[in-house]
Design an enzyme around this catalytic site. Structure first.
Site, mmCIF file in Angstrom:
data_model
loop_
_atom_site.group_PDB
_atom_site.id
_atom_site.type_symbol
_atom_site.label_atom_id
_atom_site.label_comp_id
_atom_site.label_asym_id
_atom_site.label_seq_id
_atom_site.Cartn_x
_atom_site.Cartn_y
_atom_site.Cartn_z
ATOM 1 N N SER A 58 38.078 41.521 97.330
ATOM 2 C CA SER A 58 37.872 42.326 98.522
ATOM 3 C C SER A 58 39.179 42.997 98.945
ATOM 4 O O SER A 58 39.750 43.767 98.183
ATOM 5 C CB SER A 58 37.287 41.454 99.642
ATOM 6 O OG SER A 58 36.764 42.252 100.673
ATOM 7 N N HIS A 86 29.032 39.429 97.831
ATOM 8 C CA HIS A 86 30.444 39.797 97.929
ATOM 9 C C HIS A 86 31.384 38.624 97.671
ATOM 10 O O HIS A 86 32.444 38.789 97.063
ATOM 11 C CB HIS A 86 30.703 40.372 99.327
ATOM 12 C CG HIS A 86 32.060 40.972 99.513
ATOM 13 N ND1 HIS A 86 32.465 42.117 98.858
ATOM 14 C CD2 HIS A 86 33.113 40.589 100.291
ATOM 15 C CE1 HIS A 86 33.700 42.431 99.226
ATOM 16 N NE2 HIS A 86 34.118 41.506 100.081
ATOM 17 N N ASP A 126 26.101 42.851 96.424
ATOM 18 C CA ASP A 126 27.183 42.959 97.407
ATOM 19 C C ASP A 126 26.753 43.860 98.566
ATOM 20 O O ASP A 126 26.419 45.030 98.365
ATOM 21 C CB ASP A 126 28.440 43.525 96.735
ATOM 22 C CG ASP A 126 29.694 43.364 97.582
ATOM 23 O OD1 ASP A 126 29.577 43.308 98.815
ATOM 24 O OD2 ASP A 126 30.789 43.307 96.995
#
Length: 333
Positions: free
Chosen positions: A144, A301, A273
């Site tokens: 991320s 995610h 995601d």
């Protein structure tokens, strides 16, 4: 009989302490649990300094083994413990380092200049130098926000990385936008709107888990309370960081830098995601046609939470394959 009663009393003390902690201080109990996991996994928490700036990190193994060292960068509002589920499946002989990103957990909290993506890249480079990780190219992996930083780091310091793994990275222009991205765009115009990644009550913690995980863990209410208790004191900081990485100079940092990446790249993405859409993988692959792309079914995610064993295997297989190819290339020279 007295001995049995005495033994029972001794046993009752830690049990009672555990129950009391769970009921009244669940956040503290979660920290103790993470300490226990680190200890069980053979991880040592350490500190390093670059001038007056302090980094907190945990590590296992020693550098100079058969494979490059691995540096893991966590995502927004997480900390080094984000990687504990993955570390469980990495070889004990692998030298691995997990660092708290700028301002997070045990690393110095300064100001917005360190929270933009470029600012974080600069601080991570200082960290790399402070522990001597720059003596030999290392594998860099990030998820991320950490994936955004990892990609930009590889573009800025190509001689320091042997390869990189980008796990659901932020910092791209996604052909398909998620509802989360649309919400964040609204947040730019009204900073008072709630941020799904900065919960303020237990229901919002549950919503955050549903956003980040395709199959969110079913956690008891007290565990959710503990997660919230540990996050609430940092919420103002999280808001500051978020607005920095959302700013014009940071929001598309990886997009702007990906063409400068020369190290071998691995891209890992959950097909479900809801934060950074999986269409970002195609964006990276177009700019980096030799990249290895792995898309995971039934995964969102938070790959380190949902598929830790798979993530560990993918990273190690990627590193090992590169080592074999490098060895073969040397033999033919």
């Amino acid at each position: 009989m007295e001995l049995i009663i005495l033994s029972g009393g001794i046993l009752a003390v830690p049990v009672l302490a555990f129950i009391t902690s769970f009921l009244f201080w669940p956040g503290s109990l979660l920290k103790v649990y993470n300490w226990y996991l680190r200890h069980r996994l053979g991880l040592v928490v350490q500190y390093s300094n670059s001038g007056s700036y302090r980094f907190c990190y945990c590590s296992r193994g020693t550098p100079g083994g058969a494979t490059p060292s691995v540096l893991l960068l966590h995502g927004f509002s997480a900390n080094k413990d984000m990687w504990l589920p993955v570390l469980k499946y990495l070889p004990r002989s692998q030298h691995v380092v997990c660092v708290d990103m700028p301002g997070h957990d045990g690393t110095s909290r300064t100001g917005p200049q360190d929270y933009s993506i470029e600012g974080q890249v600069h601080r991570i480079h200082q960290f790399v130098q402070s522990i001597g990780l720059d003596k030999k190219p290392f594998h860099l992996a990030g998820g991320s926000m950490g994936g955004n930083v990892a990609g930009v780091y590889a573009a800025r310091y190509p001689n320091h990385v042997s390869s990189i793994s980008l796990i659901c990275p932020a910092g791209l222009v996604y052909p398909t936008e998620t509802n989360f991205i649309r919400q964040i765009r609204e947040l730019e115009h009204n900073r008072e709107r709630p941020n799904p990644l900065i919960p303020t009550d237990i229901q919002e913690v549950e919503n955050m888990l549903k956003l980040c995980c395709h199959n969110p863990p079913k956690l008891p209410g007290q565990v959710l309370r503990g997660l919230l208790d540990n996050r609430i004191p940092n919420n103002d900081f999280y808001k500051e960081v978020f607005m920095e990485i959302l700013g014009e100079t940071s929001r598309h940092s990886l997009q702007d830098s990906m063409h400068l990446i020369t190290a071998p790249v691995q891209i890992i993405w959950g097909k479900e995601d809801q934060v950074t859409d999986v269409s970002g993988a195609a964006v990276l692959q177009k700019a980096l046609p030799n990249a290895q792309v792995v898309l995971l079914d039934n995964c969102g995610h938070s790959i380190s939470l949902e598929r830790p064993r798979k993530a560990a295997k993918l990273i190690m297989d990627f590193i090992s394959a590169l080592q074999v190819n490098t060895g073969n290339a040397k033999k033919t020279d």
